[in-house]
Design a protein around this motif. Structure first.
Motif, PDB file in Angstrom:
ATOM      1  N   GLY A 119       0.950  -1.263   0.063  1.00 19.30           N
ATOM      2  CA  GLY A 119      -0.019   0.042   0.016  1.00 19.30           C
ATOM      3  C   GLY A 119       0.919   1.310  -0.035  1.00 19.30           C
ATOM      4  O   GLY A 119       2.091   1.263   0.060  1.00 19.30           O
ATOM      5  N   SER A 120       0.229   2.310   0.031  1.00 19.46           N
ATOM      6  CA  SER A 120       0.957   3.665   0.100  1.00 19.46           C
ATOM      7  C   SER A 120       1.597   3.980   1.320  1.00 19.46           C
ATOM      8  O   SER A 120       2.457   5.036   1.174  1.00 19.46           O
ATOM      9  N   ASN A 121       1.245   3.410   2.445  1.00 15.05           N
ATOM     10  CA  ASN A 121       2.017   3.619   3.544  1.00 15.05           C
ATOM     11  C   ASN A 121       3.331   2.799   3.850  1.00 15.05           C
ATOM     12  O   ASN A 121       3.930   2.643   4.860  1.00 15.05           O
ATOM     13  N   ALA A 122       3.415   1.661   2.631  1.00 15.50           N
ATOM     14  CA  ALA A 122       4.555   0.547   3.063  1.00 15.50           C
ATOM     15  C   ALA A 122       5.754   1.328   3.345  1.00 15.50           C
ATOM     16  O   ALA A 122       6.081   2.178   2.780  1.00 15.50           O
ATOM     17  N   LEU A 123       6.416   0.540   4.329  1.00 15.46           N
ATOM     18  CA  LEU A 123       7.859   0.976   4.730  1.00 15.46           C
ATOM     19  C   LEU A 123       8.747   0.201   3.752  1.00 15.46           C
ATOM     20  O   LEU A 123       9.962   0.620   3.634  1.00 15.46           O
TER      21      LEU A 123
END
Length: 182
Positions: free
Chosen positions: A25-29
């Motif tokens: 997803g967009s907040n993946a680290l």
């Protein structure tokens, strides 16, 4: 497969939602940032056994920042009770070195951010005076049989208290005031 990948895969069975948030997803680290946070904690001698708490802290804050130092701080905050327990004496006391609030402000003012992380761009003379004063207090604490664990994750914990204007060692319930740095 890296060690961190293997660890994350093992955790995935207990906390699949957290792991998915961190890796998709967009907040993946991504595994690389997670690995750097774990390396930072280990370099500070903070146990990473409570990995689910660490990963939850990273997932909760991934939308705020991707900066490894900030993420490490969020993980540290999530582990605060564990860290504190690891440096608390058998009688429940925690010895700390207090920094004068004016010195703390100078350190904060001198903080610089780079791609590699943050550092304090302090005057060499001020840095030496701070280090000498902290070392003196640590030596006095050791002589008074109140040793500080300088190798632990907190080491000489630096916590200013409101109203305090001196470098001193806190031996609850009293604080020994010391001459002002300056």
């Amino acid at each position: 497969m890296t060690v961190v990948n293997a660890i994350i895969d093992a955790i995935k069975t207990d906390a699949p939602v957290v792991v998915n948030e961190l890796l998709e997803g967009s907040n993946a680290l991504g595994v690389g940032r997670i690995q750097k946070v774990l390396q930072n904690l280990l370099a500070e001698r903070v146990s990473i056994r409570n990995l689910i708490t660490i990963l939850e802290a990273l997932a909760d804050n991934a939308m705020i920042t991707k900066e490894v130092d900030a993420l490490t701080e969020f993980a540290r905050m999530a582990l605060s009770q564990q860290i504190t327990q690891s440096v608390t004496g058998a009688d429940g006391t925690l010895s700390v070195i207090l920094i004068d609030p004016s010195i703390e402000r100078e350190i904060q003012t001198a903080a610089r951010q780079t791609a590699q992380g943050s550092y304090a761009a302090l005057d060499q003379n001020l840095t030496r005076r701070i280090v000498d004063a902290v070392q003196k207090q640590a030596d006095e604490a050791a002589a008074a049989r109140h040793p500080l664990d300088e190798s632990g994750p907190v080491g000489a914990a630096l916590h200013p208290r409101s109203g305090e204007q001196a470098v001193g060692i806190d031996h609850p319930p009293r604080v020994r005031p010391q001459p002002r740095l300056g």
